[in-house]
Design a protein around this motif. Structure first.
Motif, PDB file in Angstrom:
ATOM      1  N   GLY A 146     -60.468 -39.093  -7.632  1.00 31.47           N
ATOM      2  CA  GLY A 146     -60.204 -38.516  -6.317  1.00 31.47           C
ATOM      3  C   GLY A 146     -60.959 -39.246  -5.227  1.00 31.47           C
ATOM      4  N   ASN A 147     -61.621 -38.487  -4.371  1.00 28.31           N
ATOM      5  CA  ASN A 147     -62.386 -39.050  -3.273  1.00 28.31           C
ATOM      6  C   ASN A 147     -63.711 -39.602  -3.806  1.00 28.31           C
ATOM      7  N   PRO A 148     -63.953 -40.906  -3.680  1.00 24.71           N
ATOM      8  CA  PRO A 148     -65.196 -41.476  -4.231  1.00 24.71           C
ATOM      9  C   PRO A 148     -66.453 -40.850  -3.642  1.00 24.71           C
ATOM     10  N   SER A 149     -66.394 -40.437  -2.379  1.00 18.46           N
ATOM     11  CA  SER A 149     -67.593 -39.898  -1.728  1.00 18.46           C
ATOM     12  C   SER A 149     -68.084 -38.630  -2.400  1.00 18.46           C
ATOM     13  N   GLU A 150     -67.197 -37.911  -3.072  1.00 14.28           N
ATOM     14  CA  GLU A 150     -67.615 -36.676  -3.744  1.00 14.28           C
ATOM     15  C   GLU A 150     -68.539 -36.940  -4.922  1.00 14.28           C
ATOM     16  N   VAL A 151     -68.514 -38.156  -5.459  1.00 13.29           N
ATOM     17  CA  VAL A 151     -69.340 -38.496  -6.613  1.00 13.29           C
ATOM     18  C   VAL A 151     -70.710 -39.023  -6.177  1.00 13.29           C
ATOM     19  N   ALA A 152     -70.865 -39.337  -4.898  1.00 17.74           N
ATOM     20  CA  ALA A 152     -72.110 -39.941  -4.414  1.00 17.74           C
ATOM     21  C   ALA A 152     -73.348 -39.104  -4.726  1.00 17.74           C
ATOM     22  N   PRO A 153     -73.351 -37.784  -4.459  1.00 17.79           N
ATOM     23  CA  PRO A 153     -74.560 -37.004  -4.791  1.00 17.79           C
ATOM     24  C   PRO A 153     -74.888 -37.042  -6.285  1.00 17.79           C
ATOM     25  N   TRP A 154     -73.869 -37.008  -7.112  1.00 19.28           N
ATOM     26  CA  TRP A 154     -74.086 -37.073  -8.560  1.00 19.28           C
ATOM     27  C   TRP A 154     -74.724 -38.404  -8.939  1.00 19.28           C
ATOM     28  N   LEU A 155     -74.260 -39.497  -8.365  1.00 18.63           N
ATOM     29  CA  LEU A 155     -74.817 -40.811  -8.689  1.00 18.63           C
ATOM     30  C   LEU A 155     -76.294 -40.877  -8.294  1.00 18.63           C
ATOM     31  N   ARG A 156     -76.606 -40.401  -7.091  1.00 21.26           N
ATOM     32  CA  ARG A 156     -78.006 -40.429  -6.647  1.00 21.26           C
ATOM     33  C   ARG A 156     -78.891 -39.599  -7.587  1.00 21.26           C
ATOM     34  N   ALA A 157     -78.407 -38.425  -7.982  1.00 21.84           N
ATOM     35  CA  ALA A 157     -79.206 -37.561  -8.851  1.00 21.84           C
ATOM     36  C   ALA A 157     -79.443 -38.207 -10.212  1.00 21.84           C
ATOM     37  N   VAL A 158     -78.418 -38.842 -10.777  1.00 20.01           N
ATOM     38  CA  VAL A 158     -78.567 -39.489 -12.085  1.00 20.01           C
ATOM     39  C   VAL A 158     -79.579 -40.625 -12.010  1.00 20.01           C
ATOM     40  N   VAL A 159     -79.503 -41.435 -10.955  1.00 21.82           N
ATOM     41  CA  VAL A 159     -80.439 -42.554 -10.827  1.00 21.82           C
ATOM     42  C   VAL A 159     -81.872 -42.035 -10.739  1.00 21.82           C
ATOM     43  N   ARG A 160     -82.088 -40.952  -9.965  1.00 25.13           N
ATOM     44  CA  ARG A 160     -83.452 -40.392  -9.852  1.00 25.13           C
ATOM     45  C   ARG A 160     -83.951 -39.868 -11.189  1.00 25.13           C
ATOM     46  N   GLU A 161     -83.061 -39.288 -11.986  1.00 25.99           N
ATOM     47  CA  GLU A 161     -83.478 -38.776 -13.293  1.00 25.99           C
ATOM     48  C   GLU A 161     -83.810 -39.908 -14.259  1.00 25.99           C
ATOM     49  N   VAL A 162     -83.009 -40.963 -14.240  1.00 26.15           N
ATOM     50  CA  VAL A 162     -83.233 -42.080 -15.160  1.00 26.15           C
ATOM     51  C   VAL A 162     -84.453 -42.890 -14.744  1.00 26.15           C
ATOM     52  N   ASP A 163     -84.607 -43.110 -13.423  1.00 24.08           N
ATOM     53  CA  ASP A 163     -85.734 -43.901 -12.922  1.00 24.08           C
ATOM     54  C   ASP A 163     -86.185 -43.286 -11.601  1.00 24.08           C
ATOM     55  N   PRO A 164     -87.218 -42.413 -11.614  1.00 18.87           N
ATOM     56  CA  PRO A 164     -87.660 -41.731 -10.385  1.00 18.87           C
ATOM     57  C   PRO A 164     -88.102 -42.688  -9.286  1.00 18.87           C
ATOM     58  N   ASN A 165     -88.488 -43.897  -9.633  1.00 18.89           N
ATOM     59  CA  ASN A 165     -88.970 -44.854  -8.635  1.00 18.89           C
ATOM     60  C   ASN A 165     -87.874 -45.806  -8.146  1.00 18.89           C
TER      61      ASN A 165
END
Length: 520
Positions: free
Chosen positions: A352-371
């Motif tokens: 669908g709309n790619p922008s809807e996945v943006a918050p999920w991507l940011r959250a996953v990156v923070r969980e995998v690598d907080p820095n």
């Protein structure tokens, strides 16, 4: 070109005014005024007109800039920082300041050639054949220059449309991109597990169809790589080499962004963990066209650099060409190497709309690598929109100039036809009194418009063809002599001729013979 068209309109007005003042100038000359003195007077009058015009133009440039920027298509780089450049403004004022005084001399040059006695006998009325020819030349020049601008606007419009239709090699509209800088492990451990975790976690979102990782997707790399195919002689030192670049990708990248592997296979999941130089690569079609046009590229081996021996790398797959940085330039050979690096672009293909996945991507990156640092998150097509924005701006700007030029040219054509009908009222009255039909009078006016406009159109089209070599460097996907553009220009000019001749033709048809003969 717009300035020149405006100057020719001013010249027409001053010529017309000079014709009306012919008796006055003749009286001055008969009383002893020299040609130079009359010329200075008219040049001074033109100078006052020029000063007033320059002041108005400067004020319009300064206070109209904000409105102009607001009308510019979105995405043009640094358009918000646009300002009135003093050097450009000064040059424009100097050029415009010279136009009116110079064209102001035209009436005196025209009037000085007439005998004083003839002007006095004529009462200052009437237009000579030389006057009509001079104004006709100006109108033809206006139309020709308007055709050049119309042709340029048409070519840029067609070029922009052709560029928007280019297939980048993947679905850019359904893809989200993000720039991610991962933390490098202090113990020097491999980043492969972190990359794999990112791919798996982001893929868990219900709207995600695929996740790919590449070193840098949008950067325009310098094609400075060289290889020597096994079985071929290395190139001589200093000899030119084919353009070639390399990119580091994580296995699964091509499937993730729906890029088909047209020959061979993609990388195995373990390819990123290989020890030492990359022993396998995937190449694009352009690489095949340059390095292996007559042989099957799958299984071909090469050595890095200009060497006959060394560690060999094998081509394991061929993918479609990807237009990653610009849609206009030809794709050059590229090689994709398996691996995991800390600075990456993450590409997420969505349903669908790619922008809807943006918050999920940011959250996953923070969980995998907080820095980790995440930036430039947004739909991929926005990046391409930025690449297309300068061309759209050119199209918009030249189109605005072309519209203004066409309007000015139509005004000039209307003015000369209007003056022609006014000057030939007695002749038209005689024709009507002798039995000429209104249609014959209309045809006379339209024929004059077609003659002037047609000649200007022909000259303008020849000008477009003559600069086709320059135009070819500014357009994409079309020829500089694009038939559709030329037909469109012809249609616009014919419409302008029809509109400009309409009112004078109707006015000529309504000339009453008795009134015209009385005026004569």
């Amino acid at each position: 070109l717009v300035l020149l068209i405006g100057a020719t309109n001013v010249a027409q007005l001053l010529l017309s005014r000079g014709i009306d003042r012919r008796r006055e100038l003749a009286v001055r000359a008969s009383l002893g005024a020299t040609r130079a003195r009359i010329g200075r007077q008219l040049a001074f009058e033109g100078g006052l007109l020029s000063v007033a015009s320059c002041v108005a133009g400067v004020l319009l440039a300064i206070f109209g800039l904000r409105a102009f920027v607001a009308l510019v298509p979105t995405g043009v780089p640094r358009i918000e920082g646009t300002s009135v450049d003093p050097a450009v403004l000064l040059a424009s004022v100097l050029v415009a300041g010279l136009v009116a005084p110079l064209v102001g001399l035209l009436p005196v040059l025209s009037a000085s050639r007439s005998e004083v006695a003839d002007a006095l006998r004529g009462g200052g009325r009437g237009t000579t054949g030389r006057d009509r020819r001079a104004r006709s030349v100006l109108v033809v020049a206006e139309v020709a220059m308007a055709v050049l601008l119309l042709g340029g606007a048409g070519l840029l419009t067609r070029s922009a449309l052709a560029l928007q239709a280019v297939d980048p090699g993947f679905d850019a509209r359904g893809t989200l991109t993000a720039r991610v800088h991962l933390t490098v492990p202090e113990d020097g451990a491999s980043l492969v597990p972190m990359h794999r975790t990112l791919v798996d976690r982001i893929s868990a979102h219900s709207s995600v169809e695929g996740v790919g990782i590449i070193g840098q997707f949008f950067i325009e790399r310098i094609p400075d790589q060289t290889i020597t195919l096994v079985g071929e002689e290395p190139a001589e030192p200093g000899a030119p080499a084919p353009r070639l670049t390399t990119d580091m990708v994580f296995p699964g990248f091509f499937h993730a962004i729906d890029v088909p592997v047209v020959r061979g296979d993609g990388f195995a999941a373990s390819a990123a963990e290989q020890d030492g130089p990359p022993w396998s690569v995937v190449v694009n079609r352009a690489w095949v066209d340059v390095f292996s046009p007559d042989q099957d590229p799958i299984g071909r081996e090469f050595v890095w650099g200009r060497r006959a021996e060394g560690d060999r790398t094998t081509v394991v797959g061929v993918v479609d060409d990807l237009r990653r940085t610009t849609l206009a330039e030809a794709v050059y050979p590229q090689m994709y190497l398996p691996g995991a690096v800390p600075a990456i672009d993450v590409l997420v293909r969505t349903r669908g709309n790619p922008s809807e996945v943006a918050p999920w991507l940011r959250a996953v990156v923070r969980e995998v690598d907080p820095n980790a640092a995440v930036s430039n998150v947004g739909p991929m097509w926005e990046r391409y929109s930025f690449a297309l924005a300068p061309r759209r701006f050119q199209m918009w700007l030249v189109g605005a100039f072309a519209t203004l030029a066409t309007l000015l040219a139509s005004i000039g054509l209307f003015a000369i036809l209007h003056e022609s009908v006014a000057a030939r009222r007695r002749e038209i009255g005689v024709r009507v009194a002798l039995g000429a039909a209104p249609a014959d009078v209309r045809t006379m006016v339209v024929r004059q418009a077609v003659g002037l406009g047609g000649l200007g159109l022909a000259i303008g089209l020849m000008g477009l063809v003559s600069i086709s070599g320059v135009s070819a460097r500014l357009v994409y996907g079309i020829r500089p002599t694009d038939p559709a553009t030329l037909v469109g220009v012809v249609a616009v000019v014919i419409t302008v001729i029809g509109l400009a001749s309409g009112v004078p033709a109707v006015r000529a048809m309504r000339v009453a013979p008795a009134e015209a003969l009385e005026e004569g």
